[in-house]
Design an enzyme around this catalytic site. Structure first.
Site, PDB file in Angstrom:
ATOM      1  N   CYS A  64      -2.852   5.977   4.728  1.00 28.86           N
ATOM      2  CA  CYS A  64      -1.793   5.181   5.339  1.00 28.86           C
ATOM      3  C   CYS A  64      -2.073   5.125   6.834  1.00 28.86           C
ATOM      4  O   CYS A  64      -2.007   6.133   7.524  1.00 28.86           O
ATOM      5  CB  CYS A  64      -0.428   5.802   5.076  1.00 28.86           C
ATOM      6  SG  CYS A  64       0.939   4.941   5.901  1.00 28.86           S
ATOM      7  N   GLU A  74      -1.735  -2.605   3.789  1.00 22.02           N
ATOM      8  CA  GLU A  74      -3.038  -2.306   3.205  1.00 22.02           C
ATOM      9  C   GLU A  74      -3.938  -3.520   3.411  1.00 22.02           C
ATOM     10  O   GLU A  74      -3.468  -4.668   3.360  1.00 22.02           O
ATOM     11  CB  GLU A  74      -2.933  -1.987   1.708  1.00 22.02           C
ATOM     12  CG  GLU A  74      -2.246  -0.671   1.386  1.00 22.02           C
ATOM     13  CD  GLU A  74      -3.016   0.539   1.869  1.00 22.02           C
ATOM     14  OE1 GLU A  74      -4.195   0.380   2.264  1.00 22.02           O
ATOM     15  OE2 GLU A  74      -2.454   1.636   1.851  1.00 22.02           O
TER      16      GLU A  74
END
Length: 256
Positions: A2, A114
Site C-alpha cells: 500500500c 493500485e
C-alpha cells in the site's frame, strides 16, 4: 504493498464511526486524496489515559506520521522505508515485533490506489500503468490494520513537546488475483507484491476474496475532474479488495 490512499473524513466523523473516547488532536488534517509515505495521517488506537493510578485503556484518535520509526532507531529517516509490514513476518522482524505485541492501530481511509499494467508501452518498452482507486461502493470508511511506534528524538530537550515522534505502518499480506479477473487485468498477479489488511466490524481480518460485492475499483482521474471529493470518473470497473469496511473494534483486537 500500500503506497497511496485517500483520507478525507472529518475528525468528528471518525470519532463517531470508531466510537473514540478521546480525540488527541492539536488540529484537524486537511482532506487528502493522495496520501503518501511520510505524510501525517489519522490513526485509531488504545492507550491508558495519563494521570490515573490504575488506568484502563481508552480509545484515541491521533495524528501519526506514515512510516514507522522503531524506538531503537538512531536515524528517523528509516521510517521512509517502513511504510508496510508483512503480516506473515510482522511478529518476527526486529523493526515491527515490539509494536506488533503492544502497539496496534487502525488507519481510516476512503480507499486506496493500485497501479495495473496496460497494453500501452512506455518509451522504455515497459507496460504503462493505469492507476485505479479502490473503495467501498457505499463510500464507507475502510479500516486498514496498522502498527505504531513512539520514537524519542535525542536532539530535543526534555521539556520540548515535540521530542516524541509518533509513526505508523500499514500491515499487508499476499494478494490474490480475483480483483484482476474482475478488471480483466491479466498481469495483475505478476505485478502485485501484497495487499493491505482490512478489519470488519466483527474484528476479523480480510484481504482479497472472490466476492465482488461491496468494493469498487475505478480508474483514477486528475484532481480537476473530482466531484464532491470523490476520486475516479467511471463506474465501469468493479472489484473487491478484501471485504473491509468501517470498524468499531479496538485496535488491540485486529488479529486473532
Amino acid at each position: 504493498m500500500c503506497g497511496r490512499y485517500a483520507s478525507s473524513r472529518r475528525p468528528e466523523d471518525l470519532v463517531e464511526e470508531f466510537e473514540v473516547d478521546q480525540p488527541m488532536l492539536e488540529t484537524a488534517l486537511e482532506p487528502d486524496y493522495n496520501v503518501a509515505p511520510t505524510k501525517d495521517v489519522y490513526a485509531v488506537l488504545e492507550r491508558p489515559p495519563k494521570g490515573e493510578e490504575r488506568p484502563t485503556a481508552e480509545r484515541q484518535l491521533r495524528v501519526l506520521q506514515w512510516g514507522l520509526v522503531p524506538s531503537w532507531a538512531k536515524d528517523p529517516s528509516i521510517g521512509n522505508r517502513m511504510i508496510n509490514a508483512r503480516a506473515e513476518t510482522v511478529a518476527e522482524k526486529p523493526a515491527y515485533k515490539r509494536a506488533f505485541a503492544k502497539r496496534r492501530c487502525l488507519l481510516p481511509a476512503d480507499g486506496y490506489f493500485e497501479w495495473y499494467p496496460t497494453e500501452q508501452l512506455t518509451k522504455a518498452g515497459k507496460p504503462r500503468k493505469q492507476p485505479f482507486f479502490i473503495r467501498p461502493k457505499d463510500q464507507g470508511v475502510l479500516a486498514m490494520a496498522g502498527l505504531y511506534e513512539i520514537w524519542r528524538d535525542p536532539t530535543r530537550d526534555e521539556d520540548d513537546p515535540h521530542r516524541f515522534r509518533w509513526t505508523c505502518t500499514v500491515i499487508t499480506t499476499d494478494a490474490e488475483d480475483d480483483l484482476a479477473a474482475e478488471l480483466g487485468l491479466e498481469l495483475f498477479q505478476r505485478h502485485r507484491d501484497g495487499d493491505s489488511v482490512f478489519i470488519d466490524k466483527e474484528g476479523n481480518r480480510h484481504r482479497f476474496t472472490g466476492n465482488p460485492r461491496g468494493i469498487r475499483a475505478e480508474p483514477d482521474v486528475p484532481p480537476r475532474h473530482r466531484r464532491g471529493g470523490e476520486v475516479g470518473g467511471t463506474r465501469a470497473a468493479r472489484g473487491r479488495p478484501c471485504g473491509g469496511c468501517s470498524s468499531r473494534d479496538p485496535a488491540t483486537r485486529h488479529h486473532r
